[in-house]
Design a protein around this motif. Structure first.
Motif, PDB file in Angstrom:
ATOM      1  N   ILE A 285       1.541  -1.824 -13.965  1.00 37.67           N
ATOM      2  CA  ILE A 285       1.323  -0.544 -13.288  1.00 37.67           C
ATOM      3  C   ILE A 285       1.845   0.544 -14.223  1.00 37.67           C
ATOM      4  CG2 ILE A 285       1.835   0.867 -11.264  1.00 37.67           C
ATOM      5  CD1 ILE A 285       2.310  -1.706  -9.694  1.00 37.67           C
ATOM      6  N   TYR A 301      -3.111  -1.072 -12.448  1.00 38.17           N
ATOM      7  CA  TYR A 301      -3.086   0.137 -11.629  1.00 38.17           C
ATOM      8  C   TYR A 301      -2.523   1.271 -12.469  1.00 38.17           C
ATOM      9  CZ  TYR A 301      -3.784  -2.961  -7.656  1.00 38.17           C
ATOM     10  OH  TYR A 301      -4.287  -3.888  -6.787  1.00 38.17           O
ATOM     11  N   GLY A 302      -3.089   2.462 -12.289  1.00 40.28           N
ATOM     12  CA  GLY A 302      -2.602   3.610 -13.043  1.00 40.28           C
ATOM     13  C   GLY A 302      -2.381   4.806 -12.142  1.00 40.28           C
ATOM     14  N   VAL A 303      -1.368   5.581 -12.495  1.00 37.66           N
ATOM     15  CA  VAL A 303      -1.126   6.842 -11.801  1.00 37.66           C
ATOM     16  C   VAL A 303      -1.089   7.938 -12.862  1.00 37.66           C
ATOM     17  CG1 VAL A 303       0.425   8.158 -10.304  1.00 37.66           C
ATOM     18  CG2 VAL A 303       0.291   5.660 -10.083  1.00 37.66           C
ATOM     19  N   ASP A 309       8.037  12.924 -11.252  1.00 38.90           N
ATOM     20  CA  ASP A 309       7.657  13.239  -9.872  1.00 38.90           C
ATOM     21  C   ASP A 309       7.499  11.971  -9.039  1.00 38.90           C
ATOM     22  OD1 ASP A 309       7.536  15.953 -10.462  1.00 38.90           O
ATOM     23  OD2 ASP A 309       5.425  15.845 -11.060  1.00 38.90           O
ATOM     24  N   VAL A 310       6.953  10.928  -9.662  1.00 40.00           N
ATOM     25  CA  VAL A 310       6.594   9.723  -8.907  1.00 40.00           C
ATOM     26  C   VAL A 310       7.798   8.805  -8.675  1.00 40.00           C
ATOM     27  CG1 VAL A 310       5.151   7.645  -8.902  1.00 40.00           C
ATOM     28  CG2 VAL A 310       4.207   9.819  -9.751  1.00 40.00           C
ATOM     29  N   GLU A 313      10.191   9.425  -5.755  1.00 40.79           N
ATOM     30  CA  GLU A 313       9.507   9.093  -4.495  1.00 40.79           C
ATOM     31  C   GLU A 313       9.502   7.585  -4.273  1.00 40.79           C
ATOM     32  OE1 GLU A 313       8.187  11.052  -2.236  1.00 40.79           O
ATOM     33  OE2 GLU A 313       8.120  13.023  -3.219  1.00 40.79           O
ATOM     34  N   LEU A 314       9.259   6.856  -5.369  1.00 37.14           N
ATOM     35  CA  LEU A 314       9.207   5.396  -5.262  1.00 37.14           C
ATOM     36  C   LEU A 314      10.592   4.841  -4.923  1.00 37.14           C
ATOM     37  CD1 LEU A 314       7.473   2.857  -5.528  1.00 37.14           C
ATOM     38  CD2 LEU A 314       7.856   2.898  -8.000  1.00 37.14           C
ATOM     39  N   ARG A 317      11.300   5.395  -1.315  1.00 42.85           N
ATOM     40  CA  ARG A 317      10.501   4.492  -0.493  1.00 42.85           C
ATOM     41  C   ARG A 317      11.123   3.081  -0.481  1.00 42.85           C
ATOM     42  NH1 ARG A 317       5.767   5.027   2.100  1.00 42.85           N
ATOM     43  NH2 ARG A 317       5.741   7.204   1.498  1.00 42.85           N
ATOM     44  N   LEU A 318      11.553   2.624  -1.666  1.00 41.88           N
ATOM     45  CA  LEU A 318      12.138   1.280  -1.738  1.00 41.88           C
ATOM     46  C   LEU A 318      13.471   1.239  -0.994  1.00 41.88           C
ATOM     47  CD1 LEU A 318      11.373   0.271  -5.450  1.00 41.88           C
ATOM     48  CD2 LEU A 318      10.073  -0.261  -3.387  1.00 41.88           C
TER      49      LEU A 318
ATOM     50  N   MET B 235      -7.257   3.539 -10.741  1.00 42.11           N
ATOM     51  CA  MET B 235      -6.422   4.740 -10.749  1.00 42.11           C
ATOM     52  C   MET B 235      -6.032   5.124  -9.328  1.00 42.11           C
ATOM     53  SD  MET B 235      -5.936   5.251 -13.931  1.00 42.11           S
ATOM     54  CE  MET B 235      -5.178   6.864 -14.110  1.00 42.11           C
ATOM     55  N   ILE B 236      -4.752   5.346  -9.156  1.00 46.19           N
ATOM     56  CA  ILE B 236      -4.206   5.749  -7.863  1.00 46.19           C
ATOM     57  C   ILE B 236      -4.115   7.273  -7.861  1.00 46.19           C
ATOM     58  CG2 ILE B 236      -2.152   5.683  -6.390  1.00 46.19           C
ATOM     59  CD1 ILE B 236      -1.568   2.893  -7.700  1.00 46.19           C
ATOM     60  N   PRO B 240       2.452  12.694  -5.566  1.00 51.35           N
ATOM     61  CA  PRO B 240       3.451  11.710  -6.021  1.00 51.35           C
ATOM     62  C   PRO B 240       3.915  10.805  -4.879  1.00 51.35           C
ATOM     63  CG  PRO B 240       3.916  13.837  -7.004  1.00 51.35           C
ATOM     64  CD  PRO B 240       2.776  14.057  -6.044  1.00 51.35           C
ATOM     65  N   SER B 241       4.060  11.370  -3.716  1.00 58.52           N
ATOM     66  CA  SER B 241       4.527  10.576  -2.578  1.00 58.52           C
ATOM     67  C   SER B 241       3.471   9.534  -2.180  1.00 58.52           C
ATOM     68  CB  SER B 241       4.843  11.519  -1.414  1.00 58.52           C
ATOM     69  OG  SER B 241       4.929  10.782  -0.228  1.00 58.52           O
ATOM     70  N   ALA B 243       1.180   8.345  -4.191  1.00 58.26           N
ATOM     71  CA  ALA B 243       1.115   7.351  -5.275  1.00 58.26           C
ATOM     72  C   ALA B 243       2.233   6.331  -5.130  1.00 58.26           C
ATOM     73  CB  ALA B 243       1.192   8.054  -6.631  1.00 58.26           C
ATOM     74  N   ALA B 244       3.438   6.837  -4.804  1.00 57.02           N
ATOM     75  CA  ALA B 244       4.589   5.933  -4.636  1.00 57.02           C
ATOM     76  C   ALA B 244       4.325   4.952  -3.491  1.00 57.02           C
ATOM     77  CB  ALA B 244       5.854   6.744  -4.379  1.00 57.02           C
ATOM     78  N   ALA B 245       3.713   5.455  -2.409  1.00 57.97           N
ATOM     79  CA  ALA B 245       3.415   4.590  -1.261  1.00 57.97           C
ATOM     80  C   ALA B 245       2.437   3.488  -1.658  1.00 57.97           C
ATOM     81  CB  ALA B 245       2.839   5.436  -0.125  1.00 57.97           C
ATOM     82  N   ARG B 246       1.443   3.863  -2.437  1.00 58.30           N
ATOM     83  CA  ARG B 246       0.439   2.885  -2.865  1.00 58.30           C
ATOM     84  C   ARG B 246       1.046   1.840  -3.804  1.00 58.30           C
ATOM     85  NH1 ARG B 246      -3.196  -0.371  -2.933  1.00 58.30           N
ATOM     86  NH2 ARG B 246      -5.140  -0.186  -4.119  1.00 58.30           N
ATOM     87  N   ILE B 247       1.913   2.292  -4.712  1.00 57.60           N
ATOM     88  CA  ILE B 247       2.582   1.334  -5.612  1.00 57.60           C
ATOM     89  C   ILE B 247       3.405   0.351  -4.776  1.00 57.60           C
ATOM     90  CG2 ILE B 247       4.334   1.047  -7.417  1.00 57.60           C
ATOM     91  CD1 ILE B 247       3.481   3.761  -8.570  1.00 57.60           C
ATOM     92  N   ALA B 248       4.151   0.897  -3.822  1.00 56.79           N
ATOM     93  CA  ALA B 248       4.988   0.025  -2.975  1.00 56.79           C
ATOM     94  C   ALA B 248       4.115  -0.980  -2.220  1.00 56.79           C
ATOM     95  CB  ALA B 248       5.805   0.876  -2.005  1.00 56.79           C
TER      96      ALA B 248
END
Lengths: 324, 257
Positions: A285, A301-303, A309-310, A313-314, A317-318, B235-236, B240-241, B243-248
């Motif tokens: 990812i 997967y790519g962002v 920024d990401v 947030e991650l 979430r974790l 591509m997600i 950012p929020s 994207a983070a949700a999708r990664i999780a």
């Protein structure tokens, strides 16, 4: 009539490297396409044991000399150039590895022939060889008409599967007796890296950081994420060069080859010398603010966003999911 | 010891790159050039060697837009002399450039002999060859690339080269020699813009026209294209929020959380 295809079969600790087998597989296709022989060029001081592994080649051209026992590109380049002047190969394929690095640069100069670098594919088109190369850190592809031989093609790792070139032999061996000038460089020995740090090759989860991490102060963000995921932080060249991570954490050509279950690449552009160290990860990812970053060609997967920024947030979430 | 550092400018690949209308090269119109990162390390290593062993550091840059800034910045970092090599025909490949540089060095006042030539061990536009080894061969000097450490010892140098997995190989080389630097012993030093401005007002860049050389090997690019970036990755998109949700969610699906 074109000359034969040569592959410099580099070897490490008594066996041909994977990169040598990959180049042999590519060389086999070119030789068949041109209707010429594939010859593996083997240099060393005791190469007798290598032939059995080199069955992909039609013939082995071996030079054994005490001056060739050490990995000195200068000496290897002069030796192969002398052979090439006599035997006129069509192309000489040299794997792009740290082991063969000096040879790649010096061989075309010593032969006085053109070279095509960063070759990721090559084929025979209308009786001529065409090479496809990745330039500008993987951001552009070029097609190059390889001039009539001899020419040197420096081949990126992963061009063909090593298995395709790993054919047991042994083919006939042409042992060449020649004088080899030891030159002005003396090999003193290898030094293993200092142990003690995390072994990134044994981690299931790696959080990789690249130039996009921006500064040392942001490394702890990656560390926090790695801890939540139960993994470790590793990095690409620019991060190591800046001293933000120790060399033991480097992934790629000069660093480690890793194959984790998860490789989370943060701000890593994905230059070929990094990709060769991580392309076999089970899940990749990538987060990168440059939508054209080459890392997205190997990622699952790519962002296309700024990691700064990401990642927070991650992490939130974790944490909310009870990872801590 | 006297050290010559050879620098060149390369496209900044952090910027968007476009193909020229002829479809065979980069479009230079909006191209931003920066000094080849490895050459910057070569300059740093030269300055570190001078700190240890004394002597002189001369930088020579291949003419290109913005190279003056890089040369002034080298003077601000402490280089003793800066030279801009000009007059390379457009489209000259690495073998042609190296041949011209090799032929020009002897004509530069007070430059040769040098003990050491340092340059980056690679550049991301090295499609048709690398300057360091080409120059070494043209000058008939020994060459070692991927150099990560270099110290002076008894009229020679002790040099460490990078192998894979963090292994280093140690070599001794007689001088003069050409070294392709992978990484200096320390990250390249930062120089404040005020010092660069000062170098611009008090320092000089000597322009030297490169001498023509004989024909050099070259290659023909048939086509340059942008590889399809997202050819592989799904591509997600979103904030950012999101994207983070999708990664999780992906990690959960794969049993990684």
């Amino acid at each position: 009539m074109p000359g034969n295809i040569w592959v410099v079969a580099e070897h490490w600790q008594g066996s041909p490297t994977d990169a040598a087998f990959e180049a042999l597989a590519l060389g086999r296709e070119l030789a068949d396409g041109l209707g010429v022989a594939l010859e593996a060029v083997v240099l060393g001081s005791d190469t007798g044991g290598l032939a059995a592994a080199l069955g992909a080649a039609d013939r082995i051209v071996a030079v054994d000399h005490p001056a060739l026992s050490d990995p000195i590109g200068d000496v290897a380049a002069r030796t192969i150039a002398a052979l090439a002047a006599e035997r006129r190969p069509e192309v000489v394929l040299v794997p792009i590895t740290n082991l063969g690095w000096d040879l790649i640069g010096l061989l075309p100069a010593r032969i006085g022939c053109p070279m095509v670098n960063f070759v990721q594919d090559a084929s025979v088109v209308d009786g001529r060889i065409e090479a496809a190369s990745l330039v500008y850190g993987g951001k552009m592809s070029t097609r190059v008409a390889v001039p009539a031989g001899p020419a040197v093609l420096a081949v990126l790792p992963g061009t063909r599967p090593a298995e395709a070139g790993r054919i047991t032999g042994p083919p006939p061996v042409d042992r060449v007796a020649m004088d080899v000038d030891p030159g002005l460089i003396e090999f003193c020995g290898y030094r293993e890296p200092e142990a003690g740090d995390v072994d990134i090759t044994r981690q299931d989860v790696l959080v990789a950081i690249g130039r996009g991490i921006g500064g040392q102060g942001n490394v702890e963000l990656a560390e926090e994420l790695a801890e939540l995921l139960g993994g470790a932080v590793c990095g690409s060249r620019p991060v190591i060069d800046q001293g933000w991570l120790p060399m033991s954490r480097q992934v790629g050509k000069s660093g480690h080859q890793v194959k984790p279950k998860l490789y989370l690449a943060l701000g890593v552009s994905g230059a070929p010398e990094h990709v060769e160290g991580m392309r076999d990860a089970e899940l990749i990812i990538a987060v990168n603010s440059d939508p054209d970053a080459p890392i997205f060609r190997v990622a699952h997967y790519g962002v296309g966003a700024d990691l700064l920024d990401v990642v927070p947030e991650l992490i939130d979430r974790l944490e909310a999911a009870g990872k801590r | 010891m006297k050290i010559l550092v050879l620098l060149k400018m390369v496209p900044d690949v952090v910027e968007e790159l476009e193909v020229a209308p002829d479809g065979r090269a980069l479009d230079t119109e909006f191209l931003r050039l920066i000094v080849n990162e490895r050459d910057d390390h070569a300059l740093e290593q030269a300055l570190l060697l001078r700190e240890d062993a004394g002597g002189e550091v001369v930088v020579a840059g291949l003419d290109a837009p913005e190279v003056d800034d890089v040369l002034f910045s080298a003077l601000a970092k402490g280089a003793d002399r800066a030279i801009k090599l000009t007059g390379f025909p457009e489209g000259s490949g690495a073998p042609a450039v190296a041949g011209m540089v090799a032929g020009t060095l002897p004509s530069i006042d007070g430059l040769l002999p040098v003990d050491l030539i340092l340059t980056g061990c690679q550049a991301l536009d090295d499609l048709d060859g690398m300057i360091g080894p080409l120059l070494a061969a043209a000058l008939d000097l020994p060459y070692l690339g991927l150099v990560a450490a270099a110290t002076v010892e008894d009229g020679g140098m002790l040099v460490s080269k990078e192998y894979s997995g963090g292994v280093l190989g140690d070599f001794r080389v007689e001088l003069p020699a050409v070294l392709g630097i992978q990484a200096a012993a320390k990250p390249p030093r930062y120089v404040p813009i005020a010092k660069v401005r000062q170098a611009m007002s008090t320092g000089t860049i000597e322009g030297v026209a490169a001498s023509p050389a004989g024909p050099a090997p070259s290659i023909e690019v048939i086509e340059m294209t942008k590889p399809e970036s997202a050819g592989h990755a799904e591509m997600i998109t979103g904030s950012p929020s999101e994207a983070a949700a999708r990664i999780a969610a992906v990690l959960t699906d794969r049993g990684l959380l």
